[in-house]
Structures are given as C-alpha cells and as structure tokens.
Design an enzyme around this catalytic site. Structure first.
Site, PDB file in Angstrom:
ATOM      1  N   TYR A 125       0.838  -1.205   0.000  1.00 37.77           N
ATOM      2  CA  TYR A 125       0.000   0.000   0.000  1.00 37.77           C
ATOM      3  C   TYR A 125       0.870   1.251   0.000  1.00 37.77           C
ATOM      4  CZ  TYR A 125      -3.838   3.117   1.180  1.00 37.77           C
ATOM      5  OH  TYR A 125      -4.763   4.118   1.161  1.00 37.77           O
TER       6      TYR A 125
ATOM      7  N   PHE B 182      -9.216  19.621 -24.828  1.00 42.25           N
ATOM      8  CA  PHE B 182      -9.567  18.212 -24.931  1.00 42.25           C
ATOM      9  C   PHE B 182     -10.833  18.031 -24.098  1.00 42.25           C
ATOM     10  CE2 PHE B 182      -9.481  13.733 -23.705  1.00 42.25           C
ATOM     11  CZ  PHE B 182      -9.609  13.212 -24.978  1.00 42.25           C
ATOM     12  N   THR B 183     -11.650  17.058 -24.470  1.00 44.82           N
ATOM     13  CA  THR B 183     -12.974  16.908 -23.829  1.00 44.82           C
ATOM     14  C   THR B 183     -12.890  16.917 -22.306  1.00 44.82           C
ATOM     15  OG1 THR B 183     -12.720  14.526 -24.128  1.00 44.82           O
ATOM     16  CG2 THR B 183     -14.081  15.679 -25.751  1.00 44.82           C
TER      17      THR B 183
ATOM     18  N   ASP C 249       0.188  18.972 -21.090  1.00 44.58           N
ATOM     19  CA  ASP C 249      -0.503  17.678 -21.174  1.00 44.58           C
ATOM     20  C   ASP C 249       0.342  16.808 -22.105  1.00 44.58           C
ATOM     21  OD1 ASP C 249      -2.032  15.478 -21.792  1.00 44.58           O
ATOM     22  OD2 ASP C 249      -3.910  16.589 -22.050  1.00 44.58           O
TER      23      ASP C 249
ATOM     24  N   LYS D 125      -1.684   6.275 -22.854  1.00 44.58           N
ATOM     25  CA  LYS D 125      -1.051   6.652 -24.124  1.00 44.58           C
ATOM     26  C   LYS D 125       0.462   6.699 -23.903  1.00 44.58           C
ATOM     27  CE  LYS D 125      -5.043   9.516 -25.430  1.00 44.58           C
ATOM     28  NZ  LYS D 125      -5.598   9.013 -26.687  1.00 44.58           N
TER      29      LYS D 125
ATOM     30  N   ARG E  10     -15.470  12.755 -33.596  1.00 45.83           N
ATOM     31  CA  ARG E  10     -14.834  13.896 -32.944  1.00 45.83           C
ATOM     32  C   ARG E  10     -15.375  15.152 -33.617  1.00 45.83           C
ATOM     33  NH1 ARG E  10     -12.139  12.265 -28.147  1.00 45.83           N
ATOM     34  NH2 ARG E  10     -14.369  12.445 -27.874  1.00 45.83           N
TER      35      ARG E  10
ATOM     36  N   PHE F 110     -21.147  12.075 -25.550  1.00 47.02           N
ATOM     37  CA  PHE F 110     -20.688  11.178 -26.612  1.00 47.02           C
ATOM     38  C   PHE F 110     -20.331   9.799 -26.088  1.00 47.02           C
ATOM     39  CE2 PHE F 110     -16.211  11.285 -25.518  1.00 47.02           C
ATOM     40  CZ  PHE F 110     -16.096  12.478 -24.825  1.00 47.02           C
TER      41      PHE F 110
HETATM   42  N1  F0G Z   1      -5.360  14.486 -22.485  1.00 44.03           N
HETATM   43  C1  F0G Z   1      -5.322  14.051 -23.752  1.00 44.03           C
HETATM   44  C2  F0G Z   1      -4.594  14.834 -24.776  1.00 44.03           C
HETATM   45  C3  F0G Z   1      -5.982  12.864 -24.097  1.00 44.03           C
HETATM   46  O1  F0G Z   1      -5.940  12.445 -25.355  1.00 44.03           O
HETATM   47  C4  F0G Z   1      -6.667  12.137 -23.090  1.00 44.03           C
HETATM   48  C5  F0G Z   1      -7.396  10.926 -23.422  1.00 44.03           C
HETATM   49  C6  F0G Z   1      -6.666  12.629 -21.785  1.00 44.03           C
HETATM   50  C7  F0G Z   1      -5.991  13.811 -21.511  1.00 44.03           C
HETATM   51  C8  F0G Z   1      -7.373  11.912 -20.685  1.00 44.03           C
HETATM   52  O2  F0G Z   1      -6.678  10.773 -20.344  1.00 44.03           O
HETATM   53  O3  F0G Z   1      -8.272   8.895 -20.885  1.00 44.03           O
HETATM   54  O4  F0G Z   1      -6.315   8.544 -19.369  1.00 44.03           O
HETATM   55  O5  F0G Z   1      -8.253   9.874 -18.628  1.00 44.03           O
HETATM   56  N2  F0G Z   1      -7.720  10.602 -24.577  1.00 44.03           N
HETATM   57  C9  F0G Z   1      -8.414   9.367 -24.929  1.00 44.03           C
HETATM   58  C10 F0G Z   1      -8.675   9.336 -26.415  1.00 44.03           C
HETATM   59  C11 F0G Z   1      -9.634   9.111 -24.132  1.00 44.03           C
HETATM   60  O6  F0G Z   1      -9.296   8.362 -26.861  1.00 44.03           O
HETATM   61  O7  F0G Z   1      -8.235  10.201 -27.158  1.00 44.03           O
HETATM   62  P1  F0G Z   1      -7.423   9.451 -19.781  1.00 44.03           P
END
Ligand code: F0G
Length: 482
Positions: free
Chosen positions: A80, A132-133, A223, A266, A389, A455
C-alpha cells in the site's frame, strides 16, 4: 520503424518488432454489423468488442506492450505504501523529465481533476492550444473557462503546416491581458493536439509560450499524453532538432513546463497516469487531492504491475525507432485514403488517421452529426470502429442550443504496434468504397442524451433508413464477402 528504402521505390513503413502474442479477431457479416450498430444506438462507444474487427476507437490503453514491459510486470512490488515499484516509476520519470516530484493517478483525466481542483476557481480563464474533452470539462466544473489560442491554420483540413498544434502568441497575450493575469491560473499546452487531428506543436513555439508565461507570472502546464508522437514530429519536422536525440528533446520540453501530466494509457503504453513537477509548493497543494480521490501517494489508483510497465514503456519511448511506428502507419493510411479521394486531415498527425466528415458528407447538416453518422457507416461497411470527434463530442449550451464543432472528424486510431499493414489497407479500402457510396449516408438524432460527456453513452437513431440501404448496397457490391 526504420528508414529502410525498398528497391521497388515503394514507401512502406517497416516494422522494427516481431509479433509474439496474437489475439483472434471476429469479422461479423454486414447484416450483423448493421444490427450491432443499431443495438449500440449509433454510438461506436457502445459497441461490444466481440462485434468489432478492428478496434480503432482509440489508442488509449490498447497499445501493444513489449516483452520487456510484460517481464517487468512480474516483478512488481505490491504494498500500500512505499513500494519499490513506485520508486522505480518515479525514477524513470525523473530520468526523462528531470522532475523530482511525482503524483500517481489512475489515468489522465484524474490529473485534470486534481490540477483543476487545485488551481481553477470561479472566473478562472485557462488558455490552451486546443481543448480536450475531459480537460475542458474539469475546468468548467470548477467554474473556469477555456480560451483556445490556436493559429488560424490549425483548423484547415488540408495544410502543409508541420505544427498545427502551435499557439498563436499574440492571441495568448491578448487573452491573458483581457482576463487579467491574476485570473489565469495556468496556460495548458497539449502535445499532439488530439481534437484537431493529433497535430504537434513545435519546441520553438513552446519556448515562446514559456516567455509569455514568465512575463505574466503564469504557470505552464503540459498535457504530455500524446508526447511520444509530438517528439517524433519535432525530431523529423523541426530543423533545429534533427540532430538532437529524443531524450534531449524530451528534456528540453520538460524544462519549459511547471507541471507535466499524462495519461499512461497513451504515454508509456500501459494504463495509469500522473503529474510531475519540480515545484514543491505545487506538489504539496496537489498531493492532498491524490490521497482523497486516487489512492495513497505511492500508487494513486494504479496497479503496481501497470506502474512497472509504464516505467519500462517510458524508457522505450526514448527510442525513435519505437515511437515512429504510430505516425508512419498513420501517414501510410492517410496516403492510401488520399489516393482514393477521401478527405483526410493533412499533414498526417499522431494518434490516428482523421477523416473530414464535413466534406465526406456535405449533404448532412452539422445538427445531424455527420461525423457520428460517418463513424457508424464505417463500422457497418468494415467492422472497424472509429470515434466521432465533432459536434456530438461537444456539450450542449445551458440554454439547450447546440455549439457546432469547429471540425467534424472521424478518428480512426492506430494503437501502436497493434495492426498489420494488410489490416490498415483493408480499413482504407472499405472507407474508399463508402466514399464512392457517400450519397447513401444520412444523419443521426439523439434519443437519449446525457448532460455531461454525452458522446460516451448517448444513444441515437438514424434520421431515415439509410443504414439499411447502405448494408443492402454493400451486399450487392461485395457478394458473399464479409
Ligand atoms: N489528455 C489528452 C490529450 C488525451 O488524449 C486524453 C485521453 C486525456 C488527456 C485523458 O486521459 O483517458 O487517461 O483519462 N484521450 C483518450 C482518447 C480518451 O481516446 O483520445 P485518460
């Protein structure tokens, strides 16, 4: 990928790895694909993987791991608090970024939650090259506002600009001036700018951004989720860095940021995430949220096995022959589609091949979600699932009106080292068939629309019987073929 020249003159990216574990795929018939798409409410997120032939939804958490990553997972130290695994990951990050402090999280958006809760308050303005979303959602949730300061070129579908992810420095200055520097908690730079087609920013631009941040006393947050692709593009497209190693470029980028966060789904080719910094005060402020939302400071919601895999994956990311596989396959697919007249984003970026749904389906109004419709049509035609997208990925305004997206894209992601060349050719071929039959494709409308990040699990229906017509035409043209 190597720079190997073929005697025939063909330009083919050559894999610098071999495949030692495989997974069987299922390709349903077009009739089954039609039913599956209807069952999923014309939302590719809601398809079952058993019905998917090529999962091109995302590169997130589905990149192929190396033998060394798998081996490292076996020696994970599970505890832990104070695990050796944490120390190894922290060390790996310090080696590549030069950052002393590391806050582990379960994935990228958790970093965004922690950073936003720490720094964003009502009235905050956060400038960024593009939203980003999830990053936008967290800023808005905390009462802040996002201001995009991309260059005009960023939204041009076809372009020769190698760095469409660059910030417009004059716009950045203007946004900070207008908001007042005290209301700008940080500037967010996104490597491999996701929503405009995985487009990179240059190192020269990031240096300019840093200067502006220094001028106004504002933090710069990177990021780094899509940093691997961006590193490759800096090395291959930015004159001044052609003779620098990936490691040197990484360090130069890292030194410009106050805070670096990443999705290890990623970057690092595993599953997890984290925040790195040399700023002790920032570390102390943010760490309370880690224990509150993520887990203890030495795992932050991640499994130690994944943490071991990330540590090795990060080191492997310093190898140009490894990180160029994604971009080179994407370029290959982009060129295959271009040859057949399909409108795609150029220059080819990272993450995936991006198709321009607006020019693919000029007869479908933006309110009828052309990118969503095209993603559904691609699945019906091929069994490959991509991701919408465009307007569907936006959030409705408070008054119920629809903010139309700047771009209507279908992203066909190419998870790293996962697909073979013939599979990529197959996907491009089916999309080319679809392009020749584009008049058959119609729009979509919501039947179930969630308020936040709709989405992901919203359900839609076709505005006519176009999906049936499309499947029928497929059967006519392809006979008994799957
Ligand atoms: N920032 C970027 C540029 C991303 O592409 C993503 C995730 C995140 C933050 C969030 O990271 O998913 O680990 O919580 N992109 C994925 C995509 C979901 O399919 O492009 P996460």
């Amino acid at each position: 990928m190597s720079q190997v020249k073929f005697y025939s003159g063909e330009n083919i990216p050559l894999e610098m790895h071999k495949v030692r574990i495989v997974q069987k795929l299922n390709l349903p018939t077009v009739e089954e694909r039609l039913e599956a798409m209807k069952g999923a409410g014309f939302n590719t997120f809601l398809l079952q993987n058993k019905d998917v032939f090529m999962d091109m939804l995302t590169d997130s958490g589905v990149n192929a791991m190396s033998d060394r990553q798998q081996a490292a997972m076996m020696q994970a130290d599970d505890s832990y608090a104070g695990s050796e695994t944490f120390t190894r990951l922290q060390q790996a990050l310090e080696n590549i970024f030069g950052t002393k402090y590391f806050l582990p999280t379960h994935q990228g958006r958790a970093c965004e939650n922690v950073i936003s809760q720490t720094y964003v308050t009502a009235g905050s303005v956060v400038p960024m090259n593009y939203h980003f979303t999830t990053s936008k959602a967290h800023i808005v949730l905390n009462g802040g506002r996002v201001e995009e300061v991309y260059k005009d070129e960023a939204l041009n579908i076809t372009s020769n600009n190698p760095f469409k992810g660059d910030m417009d420095i004059a716009k950045l200055r203007a946004v900070i001036e207008e908001a007042g520097a005290e209301n700008v908690p940080f500037v967010r730079m996104e490597a491999g700018t996701n929503l405009i087609g995985g487009q990179p920013h240059s190192l020269a631009n990031m240096k300019e951004v840093r200067k502006v941040c220094d001028e106004y006393g504002v933090m710069l947050v990177l990021d780094a989720s899509l940093l691997a692709d961006n590193l490759h593009f800096i090395k291959t497209r930015e004159e001044a860095y052609q003779n620098k190693s990936i490691r040197e470029i990484t360090r130069e980028i890292a030194d410009l940021a106050d805070i670096i966060y990443f999705s290890a789904r990623k970057l690092g080719n595993a599953r997890g995430g984290g925040i790195c910094t040399n700023n002790e005060e920032a570390y102390m402020k943010m760490r309370e949220y880690i224990t509150l939302y993520e887990g203890f400071l030495t795992y932050g919601g991640m499994s130690v096995r994944e943490m071991e895999a990330i540590a090795v994956g990060l080191e492997e990311t310093m190898d140009e022959e490894m990180i160029n596989q994604g971009p080179q396959f994407i370029q290959f697919m982009t060129e295959e589609l271009q040859k057949r007249g399909v409108p795609v984003i150029t220059p080819a970026g990272g993450l995936g091949c991006h198709i321009d749904a607006r020019s693919f389906l000029p007869h479908v109004a933006q309110q009828d979600y052309p990118a969503g419709a095209l993603a559904s049509a691609i699945y019906i035609a091929s069994g490959a699932r991509g991701m919408e997208r465009g307007t569907m990925s936006e959030q409705r305004n408070e008054d119920g009106t629809e903010p139309l997206a700047n771009m209507e894209l279908v992203r066909m992601a190419l998870p790293r080292r996962v697909f073979t060349m013939s599979q990529v050719k197959y996907a491009a071929d089916r999309i080319a068939w679809l392009y020749d039959n584009r008049d058959l494709i119609g729009g979509l409308e919501f039947v179930e629309e969630p308020n936040v990040l709709r989405f992901f699990f919203g359900r839609l229906q076709a505005t006519s019987n176009w999906p049936e017509q499309l499947a029928k035409k497929f059967r006519e043209d392809f006979g008994n073929s799957l």
